[in-house]
Design a protein around this motif. Structure first.
Motif, mmCIF file in Angstrom:
data_model
loop_
_atom_site.group_PDB
_atom_site.id
_atom_site.type_symbol
_atom_site.label_atom_id
_atom_site.label_comp_id
_atom_site.label_asym_id
_atom_site.label_seq_id
_atom_site.Cartn_x
_atom_site.Cartn_y
_atom_site.Cartn_z
ATOM 1 N N ILE A 136 0.843 -1.204 0.000
ATOM 2 C CA ILE A 136 0.000 0.000 0.000
ATOM 3 C C ILE A 136 0.876 1.251 0.000
ATOM 4 O O ILE A 136 0.621 2.208 -0.739
ATOM 5 N N ALA A 137 1.952 1.233 0.780
ATOM 6 C CA ALA A 137 2.879 2.382 0.805
ATOM 7 C C ALA A 137 3.495 2.613 -0.581
ATOM 8 O O ALA A 137 3.661 3.756 -1.013
ATOM 9 N N TRP A 138 3.811 1.531 -1.289
ATOM 10 C CA TRP A 138 4.371 1.646 -2.640
ATOM 11 C C TRP A 138 3.363 2.316 -3.564
ATOM 12 O O TRP A 138 3.707 3.221 -4.326
ATOM 13 N N TYR A 139 2.087 1.892 -3.481
ATOM 14 C CA TYR A 139 1.049 2.513 -4.304
ATOM 15 C C TYR A 139 0.835 3.974 -3.918
ATOM 16 O O TYR A 139 0.606 4.823 -4.775
ATOM 17 N N GLU A 140 0.917 4.274 -2.638
ATOM 18 C CA GLU A 140 0.766 5.673 -2.201
ATOM 19 C C GLU A 140 1.865 6.542 -2.800
ATOM 20 O O GLU A 140 1.617 7.679 -3.198
ATOM 21 N N ARG A 141 3.078 6.020 -2.901
ATOM 22 C CA ARG A 141 4.174 6.777 -3.526
ATOM 23 C C ARG A 141 3.932 6.991 -5.015
ATOM 24 O O ARG A 141 4.517 7.884 -5.627
#
Length: 178
Positions: A136-141
């Motif tokens: 999810i953090a990767w997608y947020e970036r």
């Protein structure tokens, strides 16, 4: 067919089904998936998809299975589905041995570009297992935002895997494409 940085982007065909199933399984399941960081091996066993599931996406009039080749080998894929004013992004897989080198970012940017140009959509939607904080953090970036909107995990349907914990659900992530 679109080529960038030695990559060829094209729509999947029936002939690609076995290779695509193998790719998706290698990215998410079993020991092979541990070579990359997108593995779900600790939370789900069993299959991630099957030939029927892949063929369904290929055959659906509102879906495309974007296939990415490098050196004649399928190295990544993603599903794009037209849903009115937005597109749904799913079945995203990058070969575990190529993860971490920017291929995922490239594929996602091309998928967003194609969805915008082909369908004129203003948003991309996806669902991610809510306990996958790193993913999810990767997608947020990449510009996606968490919505807090949850949908249930299909417990009992082994086509989607055999859960190893009882708290799995999907969260909707959304990105504006305008």
């Amino acid at each position: 067919m679109h080529t960038a940085t030695g990559l060829t982007f094209r729509d999947a065909t029936d002939a690609d089904v076995d290779a695509l199933v193998a790719l998706v399984e290698s990215a998410y399941r079993g020991d092979a998936s541990r070579a990359g960081w997108t593995t779900e091996a600790d939370i789900l066993e069993g299959q991630r998809t099957d030939p029927e599931g892949v063929l369904e996406v290929i055959k659906s009039p509102d879906s495309r299975l974007l296939t990415v080749e490098q050196g004649g080998r399928i190295v990544a894929c993603c599903q794009l589905e037209h849903r009115g004013d937005h597109a749904y992004f799913g079945m995203f897989a990058v070969s575990p041995t190529l993860q971490g080198a920017g291929l995922g970012k490239t594929v996602m940017a091309e998928a967003e570009r194609q969805a915008r140009e082909t369908w004129g959509v203003t948003e991309m939607h996806m669902t991610v297992i809510s306990v996958r904080d790193d993913l999810i953090a990767w997608y947020e970036r990449r510009g996606y935002r968490r919505t807090g909107t949850m949908s249930p995990f299909p417990y009992g349907d082994e086509r989607f895997g055999v859960p190893q914990r009882d708290d799995l659900q999907f969260e909707l992530l959304v990105k504006s494409l305008v």
